[in-house]
Design an enzyme around this catalytic site. Sequence first.
Site, short mmCIF file in Angstrom:
data_model
loop_
_atom_site.label_atom_id
_atom_site.label_comp_id
_atom_site.label_asym_id
_atom_site.label_seq_id
_atom_site.Cartn_x
_atom_site.Cartn_y
_atom_site.Cartn_z
N ARG A 50 11.43 -49.51 23.85
CA ARG A 50 12.88 -49.53 23.69
C ARG A 50 13.57 -49.15 25.00
O ARG A 50 14.60 -49.73 25.36
CB ARG A 50 13.31 -48.59 22.56
CG ARG A 50 14.79 -48.72 22.22
CD ARG A 50 15.17 -47.96 20.98
NE ARG A 50 15.03 -46.52 21.13
CZ ARG A 50 15.19 -45.65 20.15
NH1 ARG A 50 15.48 -46.07 18.93
NH2 ARG A 50 15.05 -44.36 20.37
N LYS A 149 20.29 -48.10 24.48
CA LYS A 149 20.41 -46.64 24.41
C LYS A 149 20.79 -46.16 25.81
O LYS A 149 19.94 -45.74 26.61
CB LYS A 149 19.07 -46.05 23.92
CG LYS A 149 19.24 -44.71 23.24
CD LYS A 149 18.02 -44.35 22.44
CE LYS A 149 17.97 -42.87 22.12
NZ LYS A 149 19.14 -42.33 21.45
N GLU A 182 26.14 -47.07 11.57
CA GLU A 182 25.18 -45.96 11.64
C GLU A 182 25.98 -44.68 11.75
O GLU A 182 27.20 -44.69 11.63
CB GLU A 182 24.25 -46.14 12.85
CG GLU A 182 25.00 -46.21 14.18
CD GLU A 182 24.08 -46.38 15.39
OE1 GLU A 182 22.86 -46.18 15.28
OE2 GLU A 182 24.61 -46.69 16.46
N1 PMP Z 1 21.55 -44.16 16.24
C1 PMP Z 1 21.94 -43.55 17.38
C2 PMP Z 1 23.30 -43.84 17.91
C3 PMP Z 1 21.08 -42.67 18.04
O1 PMP Z 1 21.46 -42.07 19.17
C4 PMP Z 1 19.79 -42.42 17.50
C5 PMP Z 1 18.84 -41.51 18.21
N2 PMP Z 1 19.23 -40.17 18.18
C6 PMP Z 1 19.43 -43.04 16.30
C7 PMP Z 1 20.33 -43.93 15.71
C8 PMP Z 1 18.09 -42.81 15.67
O2 PMP Z 1 17.08 -43.40 16.44
P1 PMP Z 1 15.61 -42.79 16.54
O3 PMP Z 1 15.04 -42.77 15.18
O4 PMP Z 1 14.89 -43.71 17.46
O5 PMP Z 1 15.75 -41.42 17.12
#
Ligand code: PMP
Length: 289
Positions: A50, A149, A182
Amino acid sequence: MKIFLNGKLVEKEAALISVFDHGLLYGDGVFEGIRSYNGVIFRLPQHLRRLENSARAIELTIPMTAAELTAAIRQTLRANKLRDAYIRLVVTRGVGDLGLDPRKCLKPTVFIITDRIILYPENYYRQGLKLITASTRRNIPAALNPAIKSLNYLNNILAKIEANRAGVPEAIMLNSQGYVAECTGDNIFIVAEKRIITPPTSSGALDGITRQVVRELAPKVTGKPLSEENLTTYDIYTADECFLTGTAAEIVPVSEVDGRKIASGHPGPVTNKLIREFKKLVKYDGVKI
Ligand code: PMP
């Protein structure tokens, strides 16, 4: 505490970067948040993939290979004698003059912080947490794709400020069309009509690593199919269960959204089952320190 900074392990006090680093000046960079559990770095290859994808999307060449990044993370954890840790891996555009142009930056900055984890308080996992829906909308993909990200988290921070003001730990972010995307730092799921549903990445949700784990686990351990569908706040308010996923939060039940209790207001059986299975998985699914 030792920090990995541009190829070297240095003491925290000496881990300093220039005020001309474009990561700081413009949020020009990418990052990952990773966990290690009892000496196993959970799903490290998926995180590195990622990171690579985020970097490609902003035309940033990471100056280390995946194998080198893996070695650097392991080295940092070992230097800090950490087996259970939160790992922050950051790659910025590097030092350049003032001015947006990334061509001013000749060498990306890479650093790794490993620290003890700060989780939500234990009672959130037993009682669930409360959410609000933020008025701040998630970035539209045509402007800044939420799949990247990047170090630009202001969109999420503005929503987090709304959550703080409302006295709750997280906020739901809708996309520009009004569908649920989200939360500020977590993905969201509901259990409804015998299915587990999460918004698709096209809604503006990050393809979370924990989200991927739930996608794999859900049909196996709950017997319920998982589908990716656009959700409205109505779907959340009327769900049988609701939970969030994220590397730091893991899987955490939601008890209330915008003042409405989710079903009985207590964590449901599907969420609890997923939490138990997730705890088993993290013991072995990853790269040893
Ligand atoms: N959405 C956002 C905006 C995030 O920053 C994150 C990570 N903290 C997630 C979802 C969850 O992703 P992950 O399970 O890879 O930590």
